[in-house]
Motif scaffolding. Structure first.
Motif, PDB file in Angstrom:
ATOM      1  N   GLU A 132      37.717  42.720  49.559  1.00 51.54           N
ATOM      2  CA  GLU A 132      38.135  41.935  48.976  1.00 51.54           C
ATOM      3  C   GLU A 132      37.399  40.290  49.432  1.00 51.54           C
ATOM      4  N   VAL A 133      36.221  39.426  48.895  1.00 56.33           N
ATOM      5  CA  VAL A 133      36.092  37.929  49.611  1.00 56.33           C
ATOM      6  C   VAL A 133      36.455  37.147  47.571  1.00 56.33           C
ATOM      7  N   ARG A 134      37.544  36.430  48.803  1.00 52.41           N
ATOM      8  CA  ARG A 134      37.899  35.128  47.082  1.00 52.41           C
ATOM      9  C   ARG A 134      37.320  33.788  47.412  1.00 52.41           C
ATOM     10  N   ALA A 135      36.724  33.062  46.435  1.00 55.76           N
ATOM     11  CA  ALA A 135      36.528  31.791  47.149  1.00 55.76           C
ATOM     12  C   ALA A 135      37.223  30.982  45.322  1.00 55.76           C
ATOM     13  N   ASP A 136      36.870  29.599  45.224  1.00 50.69           N
ATOM     14  CA  ASP A 136      37.090  28.755  44.684  1.00 50.69           C
ATOM     15  C   ASP A 136      36.644  29.725  43.610  1.00 50.69           C
ATOM     16  N   ASP A 137      35.193  29.391  42.684  1.00 53.07           N
ATOM     17  CA  ASP A 137      34.236  30.074  42.015  1.00 53.07           C
ATOM     18  C   ASP A 137      33.904  31.732  42.182  1.00 53.07           C
ATOM     19  N   PHE A 138      33.903  32.289  42.680  1.00 50.19           N
ATOM     20  CA  PHE A 138      33.526  34.057  42.658  1.00 50.19           C
ATOM     21  C   PHE A 138      34.523  34.646  43.285  1.00 50.19           C
ATOM     22  N   ALA A 139      34.507  35.864  42.703  1.00 51.29           N
ATOM     23  CA  ALA A 139      35.503  37.001  44.121  1.00 51.29           C
ATOM     24  C   ALA A 139      34.720  38.286  43.957  1.00 51.29           C
ATOM     25  N   VAL A 140      34.441  39.076  45.241  1.00 46.12           N
ATOM     26  CA  VAL A 140      34.058  39.980  45.341  1.00 46.12           C
ATOM     27  C   VAL A 140      34.987  41.542  45.532  1.00 46.12           C
ATOM     28  N   PHE A 141      34.485  42.693  45.191  1.00 48.04           N
ATOM     29  CA  PHE A 141      35.796  43.627  45.611  1.00 48.04           C
ATOM     30  C   PHE A 141      34.734  44.490  45.801  1.00 48.04           C
ATOM     31  N   ILE A 142      34.971  45.314  46.851  1.00 40.87           N
ATOM     32  CA  ILE A 142      34.310  46.913  46.634  1.00 40.87           C
ATOM     33  C   ILE A 142      35.111  47.464  47.669  1.00 40.87           C
ATOM     34  N   ASP A 143      35.871  48.914  46.704  1.00 37.49           N
ATOM     35  CA  ASP A 143      36.378  49.313  47.128  1.00 37.49           C
ATOM     36  C   ASP A 143      36.355  51.094  46.983  1.00 37.49           C
ATOM     37  N   VAL A 144      37.103  52.152  47.920  1.00 33.38           N
ATOM     38  CA  VAL A 144      36.209  52.961  47.404  1.00 33.38           C
ATOM     39  C   VAL A 144      36.735  53.517  44.777  1.00 33.38           C
ATOM     40  N   LEU A 145      35.879  54.528  45.210  1.00 31.02           N
ATOM     41  CA  LEU A 145      35.891  54.722  43.414  1.00 31.02           C
ATOM     42  C   LEU A 145      36.190  56.473  43.247  1.00 31.02           C
ATOM     43  N   THR A 146      35.440  56.802  43.844  1.00 32.69           N
ATOM     44  CA  THR A 146      35.834  58.540  43.577  1.00 32.69           C
ATOM     45  C   THR A 146      35.458  58.820  45.230  1.00 32.69           C
ATOM     46  N   PRO A 147      36.048  60.438  45.528  1.00 31.03           N
ATOM     47  CA  PRO A 147      35.210  60.516  46.572  1.00 31.03           C
ATOM     48  C   PRO A 147      33.685  60.566  46.988  1.00 31.03           C
ATOM     49  N   ASN A 148      32.412  60.193  46.154  1.00 32.43           N
ATOM     50  CA  ASN A 148      31.268  60.013  47.037  1.00 32.43           C
ATOM     51  C   ASN A 148      30.647  58.786  46.305  1.00 32.43           C
ATOM     52  N   THR A 149      31.730  57.987  46.178  1.00 31.76           N
ATOM     53  CA  THR A 149      31.430  56.442  45.338  1.00 31.76           C
ATOM     54  C   THR A 149      32.318  55.481  46.171  1.00 31.76           C
ATOM     55  N   TYR A 150      31.259  53.903  46.336  1.00 30.23           N
ATOM     56  CA  TYR A 150      32.147  52.939  46.393  1.00 30.23           C
ATOM     57  C   TYR A 150      31.298  52.055  45.221  1.00 30.23           C
ATOM     58  N   VAL A 151      32.597  51.133  44.557  1.00 31.88           N
ATOM     59  CA  VAL A 151      31.918  50.119  43.711  1.00 31.88           C
ATOM     60  C   VAL A 151      32.857  49.523  44.010  1.00 31.88           C
ATOM     61  N   MET A 152      31.344  48.194  43.093  1.00 31.88           N
ATOM     62  CA  MET A 152      31.547  46.795  43.932  1.00 31.88           C
ATOM     63  C   MET A 152      31.164  45.851  42.181  1.00 31.88           C
ATOM     64  N   VAL A 153      32.384  44.856  42.242  1.00 30.54           N
ATOM     65  CA  VAL A 153      33.119  44.476  41.387  1.00 30.54           C
ATOM     66  C   VAL A 153      32.866  42.916  41.325  1.00 30.54           C
ATOM     67  N   VAL A 154      32.084  42.268  40.737  1.00 33.33           N
ATOM     68  CA  VAL A 154      31.970  40.845  40.649  1.00 33.33           C
ATOM     69  C   VAL A 154      32.629  40.081  39.899  1.00 33.33           C
ATOM     70  N   MET A 155      33.583  39.225  39.849  1.00 28.32           N
ATOM     71  CA  MET A 155      34.223  38.362  39.349  1.00 28.32           C
ATOM     72  C   MET A 155      33.812  36.515  39.331  1.00 28.32           C
ATOM     73  N   SER A 156      34.191  36.249  37.992  1.00 26.97           N
ATOM     74  CA  SER A 156      33.521  34.630  38.427  1.00 26.97           C
ATOM     75  C   SER A 156      34.131  34.248  37.988  1.00 26.97           C
ATOM     76  N   ASP A 157      35.887  34.663  36.839  1.00 25.12           N
ATOM     77  CA  ASP A 157      36.430  33.772  36.224  1.00 25.12           C
ATOM     78  C   ASP A 157      38.130  33.486  37.264  1.00 25.12           C
ATOM     79  N   PRO A 158      37.627  32.526  37.895  1.00 24.88           N
ATOM     80  CA  PRO A 158      38.933  32.236  38.679  1.00 24.88           C
ATOM     81  C   PRO A 158      40.416  32.697  38.208  1.00 24.88           C
ATOM     82  N   THR A 159      40.840  32.549  37.141  1.00 25.74           N
ATOM     83  CA  THR A 159      42.206  32.722  36.469  1.00 25.74           C
ATOM     84  C   THR A 159      42.357  34.379  36.414  1.00 25.74           C
ATOM     85  N   ILE A 160      41.284  34.882  37.017  1.00 26.50           N
ATOM     86  CA  ILE A 160      42.001  36.495  36.814  1.00 26.50           C
ATOM     87  C   ILE A 160      42.591  36.505  38.362  1.00 26.50           C
TER      88      ILE A 160
END
Ligand SMILES: Nc1nc2c(ncn2[C@@H]2O[C@H](COP(=O)(O)OP(=O)(O)OP(=O)(O)O)[C@@H](O)[C@H]2O)c(=O)[nH]1
Ligand SMILES: Nc1nc2c(ncn2[C@@H]2O[C@H](COP(=O)(O)OP(=O)(O)OP(=O)(O)O)[C@@H](O)[C@H]2O)c(=O)[nH]1
Ligand SMILES: [Mg+2]
Ligand SMILES: [Mg+2]
Lengths: 302, 370
Positions: A248-276
């Motif tokens: 997980e990387v988080r700064a003021d104006d963005f956050a990026v998550f990379i995590d296991v999704l299924t046994p064969n995949t990873y997912v990356m989620v990119v957020m820019s709403d700081p209130t979440i």
């Protein structure tokens, strides 16, 4: 589901190097130690669980090439799903390379006319940066002309940067069954998370399988950059007998998550709403796991 | 590894490179006369032609990818670079044909002050001539400035087997020590490093060289020890983000694997940040326009499957702390963050002191009360 993938091109063009980097966790520098491939090296790579890439890494020395085109013609060129033809951009035997390429194209036309063909103009790092686009366009045009009536897709690649991931992501993408279906689900996941974008990576290769983008981004190379970055990091983790799990990387104006999704995949989620809050996103990812697992297993119908 | 030159998003952009001939605003600030007198610590890169000096400078301080150094041109005249790192630092990249005995060479100017002489030897080549040059350079520099530190990089060892590396280092050490001893100069101390731009060794070596130039090193170490023991952190590094040089670590021994992981985390986090941080999407902004100085709030977590966690926190726009700790200890993240903020405040105070002289802290506190 087994798919035959031919990897061809002249000796020393970099076929075994790229295969070793994408599928066998080599780092670029290690490929200097590779010897020439003798005849054909077969390997089966499991991809996304039930897709198996049956890779034929065809040694490119002339004796072997002659043999593929003549004596072994049917054996080599039958039932091919994908032909990947690798050109060394710095090769000094341009016409000869093209001669063999055209012979292979002829053989494909005869034996597997529906095969998809990818041409990689490789070792682009050896070309000065300012000239790369120009050199690539020239070669692409010439190769396209020579492949007619078959259509080809060309990429400029180098094992030293993310361009290799770009090319190989496109190649595997063309092989994944039901990829549109997966994309639709990824799209709703992106909405649920209120994310800017979500990207799905294959677990071992970290090649991009699919993505959904809800907020435009200027950098069109970003996915293969992330593939490259994370793959490098995974390698350094394994040097310390550990495996990358999530980040997980988080700064003021963005956050990026990379995590296991299924046994064969990873997912990356990119957020820019700081209130979440991070916790909310992590819960969404957790909730999506079983859903995507079932999609992967084909349990959710189209 | 990706070559990248703009890390702006996460921590704000820094002036990456400043022409040394135009003094920076800060230095000419009339209210800070002391700052003008301080000479910036200096790294001198010397050695024979093609030994790898410019490549080292490009790779470590400009993020050039190692294979691109093939295109680096031979240096024809001295290049001075002011690198705005967490600490101000000058790097002088000399041409290989430099002759320190030439009358036009100003030894006083070059070797004076707080300086490390980094001498680069190509280990893949015959090094006898290099040793001769090392000897003349060292003796000359020592005469001018006995305080100067001598750092010998036995470089390009990526082409050598492990045995060969050790043998080369032993041989070089032996030969130069003998020669210095013959001249009764055995009080001169040289440090040796085996380096290559293709792996972490060059960063590790440059880190150690730079640490010798940091006067507050003991203070930093101490602060890091306190942070680690109070927060259940096993190992921590204070990294300069632009260069991946670590300017301090706690006093537990450095094991290469943890160091490499922490260093690689910097790459991952800043590569990802440079893609998704909002600034970088506007490519027209030059790095020096500095739109968004980092506010010291950025952070990142990487979890590994062996129960370890890598935790990165931004200290300011140049520095980040990277910690390695057990996942159970990371459950007390609130405590760690609290301790981190104390640490951050203390580090920043040390920097204010250094930049603005001893008066700076007093000013800071008198402002808040008056
Ligand atoms: N500069 C550069 N060198 C590369 C690149 N890819 C591979 N190489 C180098 O090219 C050399 C030959 O690579 P291989 O992968 O063995 O070539 P091959 O195509 O498998 O050769 P055959 O097995 O004989 O057909 C190795 O030394 C690689 O390090 C690249 O992108 N850039
Ligand atoms: N194998 C290897 N090659 C290196 C390394 N560092 C530099 N080189 C190569 O060495 C060559 C010369 O590098 P430069 O950085 O130009 O050397 P220099 O000392 O600045 O040379 P001058 O400016 O002529 O004095 C380049 O081709 C680099 O790619 C290394 O660690 N390993
Ligand atoms: Mg091969
Ligand atoms: Mg140079």
């Amino acid at each position: 589901m087994k798919k035959k993938v031919l990897l061809m091109g002249k000796s020393g063009s970099g076929k075994t190097s790229m295969r070793s980097i994408i599928f066998a966790n080599y780092i670029a520098r290690d490929t200097r130690r590779l010897g020439a491939t003798i005849d054909v090296e077969h390997s089966n790579v499991r991809f996304l669980g039930n897709l198996v890439l049956n890779l034929w890494d065809c040694g490119g020395q002339e004796v072997f090439m002659e043999n593929y085109i003549a004596a072994q013609r049917d054996h080599i060129f039958r039932n091919v799903e994908v032909l990947i033809y690798v050109f060394d951009v710095e090769s000094r035997e341009y016409e000869r390379d093209m001669h063999y390429f055209q012979s292979c194209i002829d053989a494909i036309l005869q034996n597997s006319k529906d095969a998809r063909i990818f041409c990689l103009i490789h070792k682009m790092d050896l070309v000065q940066e300012e000239q790369r686009d120009l050199v690539f366009q020239e070669r692409e045009t010439d190769i396209k002309r020579r492949s007619a009536p078959l259509g080809i897709t060309a990429f400029g690649t180098s094992i030293w940067d993310e361009t290799l991931y770009k090319a190989w992501s496109s190649i595997v993408y063309s092989l994944i069954p039901n990829v549109r279906h997966l994309e639709a689900h990824l799209d709703s996941f992106c909405s649920i998370c209120e994310a800017d974008e979500v990207v799905l990576f294959e677990r071992t290769t970290f090649l991009v399988i699919s993505h959904s983008t809800h907020k435009e981004h200027a950098d069109i190379h970003r996915f293969e950059k992330v593939s490259n970055i994370i793959k490098q990091f995974k390698l350094s983790c394994s040097k310390s007998q550990a495996q990358f799990q999530c980040m997980e990387v988080r700064a003021d104006d963005f956050a990026v998550f990379i995590d296991v999704l299924t046994p064969n995949t990873y997912v990356m989620v990119v957020m820019s709403d700081p209130t979440i809050q991070s916790a909310a996103t992590l819960i969404n990812i957790a909730a999506a796991r079983s859903h995507f697992h079932r999609i992967e297993q084909g349990q959710i119908a189209r | 590894m990706a070559a990248h030159n703009n890390y702006g998003a996460f921590h704000g952009d820094a002036e990456d490179e400043v022409d040394s001939h135009s003094p920076r605003g800060q230095q000419s600030d009339p209210e800070l006369p002391q700052a003008q007198e301080l000479q910036k610590p200096r790294l001198l890169l010397m050695g024979l032609r093609r030994s790898g000096k410019s490549s080292i400078e490009r790779v470590v301080f400009h993020k050039m990818s190692p294979n691109e150094t093939l295109f680096v041109e031979s240096t024809s005249k001295l290049r001075k670079e002011s690198i705005v790192l967490s600490m101000d630092l000058e790097i002088w990249d000399f041409p290989g044909h430099l002759d320190v005995d030439d009358p036009s060479f100003d030894g006083e100017e070059v070797f004076g002050g707080s300086t490390a002489l980094v001498f680069v030897i190509d280990a893949q080549d015959d090094y006898l001539e290099a040793l001769q040059r090392l000897y003349t350079t060292v003796t000359r520099a020592h005469k001018v400035n006995p305080e100067i530190s001598f750092e010998v990089l036995i470089h390009k060892v990526d082409g050598l087997s492990d045995d060969h590396k050790i043998e080369t280092q032993r041989d070089i050490h032996q030969r130069i020590s003998d020669e210095l001893a013959d001249a009764q100069l055995d009080n001169i101390h040289l440090s040796f490093y085996l380096t290559s731009i293709y792996d972490h060794s060059i960063y590790e070596a440059i880190s150690k060289v730079i640490q010798k130039l940091i006067k507050q090193l003991a203070t930093f170490e101490n602060l890091m020890n306190i942070l680690c023991s109070n927060s259940g952190v096993e190992k921590a590094f204070l990294f300069d983000i632009m260069s991946k040089v670590y300017i301090a670590t706690d006093s537990s021994p450095v094991d290469m694997q943890s160091y490499e992981l922490c260093s690689d985390m910097i790459d991952v986090i800043f590569d990802v940040s440079s893609i998704y941080g909002p600034d970088t999407q506007d490519a027209t902004l030059s790095p020096s326009s500095n739109p968004n100085p980092g506010n010291g709030q950025g952070h990142a977590v990487i979890k590994l499957n062996n129960g370890m966690v890598l935790y990165l926190r931004e200290v300011n726009r140049f520095l980040s702390l990277v910690c390695l700790l057990r996942e159970d200890n990371f459950e007390k993240q609130g405590l760690i963050d609290y301790n981190f903020r104390c640490f951050q405040e203390a580090i920043l105070d040390v920097f204010r002191l250094r930049k603005h002289g001893p008066g700076a802290l007093k000013d800071k506190y008198s402002h808040s009360y008056g």
